[in-house]
Design a protein around this motif. Structure first.
Motif, PDB file in Angstrom:
ATOM      1  N   ARG A 123      -8.993  -5.975  11.336  1.00 30.10           N
ATOM      2  CA  ARG A 123      -7.570  -5.833  10.673  1.00 30.10           C
ATOM      3  C   ARG A 123      -6.882  -7.254  10.582  1.00 30.10           C
ATOM      4  O   ARG A 123      -7.027  -8.055  11.409  1.00 30.10           O
ATOM      5  N   MET A 124      -6.319  -7.751   9.323  1.00 27.61           N
ATOM      6  CA  MET A 124      -5.396  -8.955   9.187  1.00 27.61           C
ATOM      7  C   MET A 124      -4.095  -8.711   9.271  1.00 27.61           C
ATOM      8  O   MET A 124      -3.606  -7.733   8.382  1.00 27.61           O
ATOM      9  N   GLY A 125      -3.223  -9.169   9.989  1.00 28.17           N
ATOM     10  CA  GLY A 125      -1.898  -8.992  10.111  1.00 28.17           C
ATOM     11  C   GLY A 125      -1.188  -9.905   9.030  1.00 28.17           C
ATOM     12  O   GLY A 125      -1.916 -10.556   8.297  1.00 28.17           O
ATOM     13  N   VAL A 126       0.298  -9.316   8.925  1.00 24.25           N
ATOM     14  CA  VAL A 126       0.964  -9.854   7.749  1.00 24.25           C
ATOM     15  C   VAL A 126       1.030 -11.430   8.102  1.00 24.25           C
ATOM     16  O   VAL A 126       1.105 -12.011   7.089  1.00 24.25           O
ATOM     17  N   ARG A 127       1.480 -12.112   9.118  1.00 27.19           N
ATOM     18  CA  ARG A 127       1.599 -13.120   9.539  1.00 27.19           C
ATOM     19  C   ARG A 127       0.129 -14.191   9.121  1.00 27.19           C
ATOM     20  O   ARG A 127       0.264 -15.254   8.446  1.00 27.19           O
ATOM     21  N   GLU A 128      -0.860 -13.539   9.517  1.00 30.55           N
ATOM     22  CA  GLU A 128      -2.205 -14.156   9.110  1.00 30.55           C
ATOM     23  C   GLU A 128      -2.219 -14.274   7.343  1.00 30.55           C
ATOM     24  O   GLU A 128      -2.996 -15.164   6.882  1.00 30.55           O
ATOM     25  N   ARG A 129      -1.840 -13.206   6.888  1.00 28.97           N
ATOM     26  CA  ARG A 129      -2.004 -13.043   5.333  1.00 28.97           C
ATOM     27  C   ARG A 129      -1.172 -14.249   4.706  1.00 28.97           C
ATOM     28  O   ARG A 129      -1.493 -14.711   3.770  1.00 28.97           O
ATOM     29  N   LYS A 130      -0.055 -14.352   5.284  1.00 32.20           N
ATOM     30  CA  LYS A 130       1.092 -15.479   4.777  1.00 32.20           C
ATOM     31  C   LYS A 130       0.220 -16.850   4.996  1.00 32.20           C
ATOM     32  O   LYS A 130       0.511 -17.749   4.194  1.00 32.20           O
ATOM     33  N   THR A 131      -0.307 -17.176   6.167  1.00 36.99           N
ATOM     34  CA  THR A 131      -0.727 -18.466   6.386  1.00 36.99           C
ATOM     35  C   THR A 131      -1.741 -18.594   5.613  1.00 36.99           C
ATOM     36  O   THR A 131      -2.263 -19.893   5.327  1.00 36.99           O
ATOM     37  N   ARG A 132      -2.602 -17.469   5.022  1.00 33.51           N
ATOM     38  CA  ARG A 132      -3.693 -17.710   4.256  1.00 33.51           C
ATOM     39  C   ARG A 132      -3.403 -17.827   2.572  1.00 33.51           C
ATOM     40  O   ARG A 132      -4.224 -17.772   1.880  1.00 33.51           O
ATOM     41  N   SER A 133      -1.872 -17.661   2.521  1.00 31.35           N
ATOM     42  CA  SER A 133      -1.534 -17.569   1.303  1.00 31.35           C
ATOM     43  C   SER A 133      -2.015 -16.610   0.192  1.00 31.35           C
ATOM     44  O   SER A 133      -2.426 -16.682  -0.743  1.00 31.35           O
ATOM     45  N   MET A 134      -2.337 -15.409   0.854  1.00 31.66           N
ATOM     46  CA  MET A 134      -2.923 -14.405   0.255  1.00 31.66           C
ATOM     47  C   MET A 134      -2.009 -13.638  -0.796  1.00 31.66           C
ATOM     48  O   MET A 134      -2.161 -12.971  -1.838  1.00 31.66           O
ATOM     49  N   TYR A 135      -0.715 -13.909  -0.470  1.00 34.53           N
ATOM     50  CA  TYR A 135       0.560 -13.278  -1.316  1.00 34.53           C
ATOM     51  C   TYR A 135       0.873 -14.212  -2.668  1.00 34.53           C
ATOM     52  O   TYR A 135       1.584 -13.978  -3.431  1.00 34.53           O
ATOM     53  N   ASN A 136       0.092 -15.525  -2.613  1.00 37.40           N
ATOM     54  CA  ASN A 136       0.466 -16.538  -3.643  1.00 37.40           C
ATOM     55  C   ASN A 136      -0.212 -16.373  -4.647  1.00 37.40           C
ATOM     56  O   ASN A 136      -1.459 -15.929  -4.690  1.00 37.40           O
ATOM     57  N   ILE A 137       0.220 -16.478  -6.019  1.00 41.98           N
ATOM     58  CA  ILE A 137      -0.366 -16.191  -7.058  1.00 41.98           C
ATOM     59  C   ILE A 137      -0.660 -17.446  -7.813  1.00 41.98           C
ATOM     60  O   ILE A 137       0.268 -18.614  -7.709  1.00 41.98           O
ATOM     61  N   GLU A 138      -2.120 -17.981  -7.955  1.00 38.53           N
ATOM     62  CA  GLU A 138      -2.533 -19.210  -8.631  1.00 38.53           C
ATOM     63  C   GLU A 138      -1.384 -19.854  -9.791  1.00 38.53           C
ATOM     64  O   GLU A 138      -1.210 -18.830 -10.699  1.00 38.53           O
ATOM     65  N   ALA A 139      -1.547 -20.891 -10.101  1.00 35.24           N
ATOM     66  CA  ALA A 139      -0.923 -21.317 -11.244  1.00 35.24           C
ATOM     67  C   ALA A 139      -1.299 -21.002 -12.514  1.00 35.24           C
ATOM     68  O   ALA A 139      -0.910 -20.840 -13.377  1.00 35.24           O
ATOM     69  N   GLU A 140      -2.951 -20.831 -12.417  1.00 30.53           N
ATOM     70  CA  GLU A 140      -3.481 -20.629 -13.718  1.00 30.53           C
ATOM     71  C   GLU A 140      -3.375 -19.021 -14.207  1.00 30.53           C
ATOM     72  O   GLU A 140      -3.698 -18.622 -15.162  1.00 30.53           O
ATOM     73  N   ALA A 141      -2.829 -18.233 -12.983  1.00 31.32           N
ATOM     74  CA  ALA A 141      -2.644 -16.772 -13.453  1.00 31.32           C
ATOM     75  C   ALA A 141      -1.348 -16.606 -13.746  1.00 31.32           C
ATOM     76  O   ALA A 141      -1.121 -15.351 -14.048  1.00 31.32           O
ATOM     77  N   GLN A 204       4.816  -8.578  -8.085  1.00 28.53           N
ATOM     78  CA  GLN A 204       4.773  -8.406  -6.728  1.00 28.53           C
ATOM     79  C   GLN A 204       6.363  -7.782  -6.415  1.00 28.53           C
ATOM     80  O   GLN A 204       7.368  -8.300  -6.859  1.00 28.53           O
ATOM     81  N   GLU A 205       6.137  -6.997  -5.335  1.00 35.79           N
ATOM     82  CA  GLU A 205       7.553  -6.392  -4.585  1.00 35.79           C
ATOM     83  C   GLU A 205       7.282  -6.587  -3.147  1.00 35.79           C
ATOM     84  O   GLU A 205       6.407  -6.052  -2.668  1.00 35.79           O
ATOM     85  N   ALA A 209      12.809  -8.545  -2.321  1.00 36.16           N
ATOM     86  CA  ALA A 209      12.891  -9.194  -3.647  1.00 36.16           C
ATOM     87  C   ALA A 209      11.833  -8.700  -4.636  1.00 36.16           C
ATOM     88  O   ALA A 209      10.659  -8.028  -4.106  1.00 36.16           O
ATOM     89  N   PHE A 210      11.958  -9.106  -6.029  1.00 29.90           N
ATOM     90  CA  PHE A 210      10.814  -8.884  -6.970  1.00 29.90           C
ATOM     91  C   PHE A 210      10.212 -10.291  -7.291  1.00 29.90           C
ATOM     92  O   PHE A 210      10.995 -11.145  -7.445  1.00 29.90           O
ATOM     93  N   LYS A 211       9.119 -10.403  -7.740  1.00 30.75           N
ATOM     94  CA  LYS A 211       8.561 -11.322  -8.427  1.00 30.75           C
ATOM     95  C   LYS A 211       8.459 -11.048  -9.746  1.00 30.75           C
ATOM     96  O   LYS A 211       7.341 -10.354 -10.070  1.00 30.75           O
ATOM     97  N   LEU A 212       8.812 -11.696 -10.810  1.00 31.83           N
ATOM     98  CA  LEU A 212       8.518 -11.545 -12.098  1.00 31.83           C
ATOM     99  C   LEU A 212       7.909 -12.528 -12.957  1.00 31.83           C
ATOM    100  O   LEU A 212       7.935 -13.765 -12.439  1.00 31.83           O
ATOM    101  N   ILE A 213       7.236 -12.312 -13.859  1.00 28.07           N
ATOM    102  CA  ILE A 213       6.447 -13.235 -14.764  1.00 28.07           C
ATOM    103  C   ILE A 213       7.082 -13.014 -16.001  1.00 28.07           C
ATOM    104  O   ILE A 213       7.365 -11.903 -16.652  1.00 28.07           O
ATOM    105  N   ASN A 217       6.001 -17.856 -19.408  1.00 35.80           N
ATOM    106  CA  ASN A 217       4.817 -18.167 -18.456  1.00 35.80           C
ATOM    107  C   ASN A 217       5.423 -18.834 -17.233  1.00 35.80           C
ATOM    108  O   ASN A 217       4.733 -19.717 -16.848  1.00 35.80           O
ATOM    109  N   SER A 218       6.451 -18.225 -16.615  1.00 34.97           N
ATOM    110  CA  SER A 218       6.976 -18.879 -15.345  1.00 34.97           C
ATOM    111  C   SER A 218       7.330 -17.570 -14.413  1.00 34.97           C
ATOM    112  O   SER A 218       7.408 -16.531 -14.822  1.00 34.97           O
ATOM    113  N   MET A 219       7.098 -17.918 -13.061  1.00 35.49           N
ATOM    114  CA  MET A 219       7.556 -16.717 -11.937  1.00 35.49           C
ATOM    115  C   MET A 219       8.868 -16.952 -11.385  1.00 35.49           C
ATOM    116  O   MET A 219       9.175 -18.212 -10.977  1.00 35.49           O
TER     117      MET A 219
END
Length: 270
Positions: A123-141, A204-205, A209-213, A217-219
């Motif tokens: 299992r991967m914890g929330v802190r490890e997910r954040k450090t690995r930038s798993m919640y980040n959306i890439e610029a081309e997406a 993302q929710e 907070a909410f993340k809107l597109i 084409n801006s987040m």
């Protein structure tokens, strides 16, 4: 002469048994309490011939004995109820007179611990997910047209969830528990003036907070606290208060919401 020898030997044996019984009694006083069912028989019973006269019951005799014993226990009831109890509880059933003890296996316990440790490592914890930038959306997406199919899926999901009802209270209660990923929302009021007028698809929710597109084409990251949203749901325009949505999406579906009037109070510094 022989009688005196036998009497002396019998007296010696009796004293020996008395000493053994005294030692057993003293050791039992220091030992933990024993269930009376498993306690040793008294010396008077052991020395007498009562033990020898106890009959050895076979299976049919044992069934008769249990049947008679139960009937004697419930003899205060009428005969019909006694027979019904015996037939319901004993007829054709095997009775356990004691709880069987399961043998504790140290090897089995260690194996379970190793399995739990292996699962925790996977299992991967929330802190490890954040450090690995798993919640980040890439610029081309970050493109609005990529999430239009997600919005269409959300519209179909809400149609299946709400059905054909026109009851506004029912719609609001189901919307509060629904997943909002893919919904198009617009900010109509907020404590942060720059939020007002923003419109986009929720990608993302989080709890706060909410993340809107947006269509440009801006987040945008929109905090729920102090913000009021609207969304189009069929022929209905629904107003959502961010203060009520400060829960994770999975947790919000379990909350029992109550119908209460909403009073928004702006926090102004003095």
């Amino acid at each position: 002469m022989e009688k005196k020898v036998k009497a002396k030997q019998a007296d010696t044996n009796k004293r020996k048994r008395a000493v053994e019984f005294l030692d057993a009694t003293l050791s039992q006083e220091n030992a933990p309490p024993v269930d009376p069912l498993y306690a040793p028989l008294p010396m008077a019973v052991l020395e007498s011939n009562v033990k020898k006269k106890l009959p050895v019951m076979t299976a049919p005799d044992g069934v008769k004995f249990v049947d008679k014993f139960v009937k004697d226990i419930v003899k205060n009831h009428n005969q019909n109820s006694v027979d019904s109890i015996v037939n319901a509880k004993l007829a054709g059933k095997a009775l356990l007179l004691d709880n069987p003890q399961t043998a504790f296996s140290l090897e089995a316990a260690q194996q379970k611990k190793r399995q739990r440790d292996a699962m925790n490592e996977k299992r991967m914890g929330v802190r490890e997910r954040k450090t690995r930038s798993m919640y980040n959306i890439e610029a081309e997406a970050i493109k609005y047209e990529l999430y239009v199919p997600l919005h269409q899926l959300w519209v179909q999901y809400m149609q299946d969830l709400i059905g054909t009802t026109d009851n506004e209270l029912t719609i609001c209660m189901k919307l509060l528990k629904a997943d909002l990923h893919g919904a198009v929302v617009k900010v109509i009021r907020s404590r942060v003036p720059s939020y007002v007028g923003m419109c986009g698809i929720i990608v993302q929710e989080t709890e706060h907070a909410f993340k809107l597109i947006t269509s440009t084409n801006s987040m945008k990251l929109i905090l729920k606290a102090g913000t009021v949203f609207t969304l189009q749901l069929g022929s209905h325009v629904v107003t959502l208060y961010g203060e009520h949505l400060q829960h994770r999406s999975a947790e919000r579906s379990k909350i029992k919401w109550k119908h209460k009037p909403t009073v928004e109070i702006d926090r102004k510094s003095t």
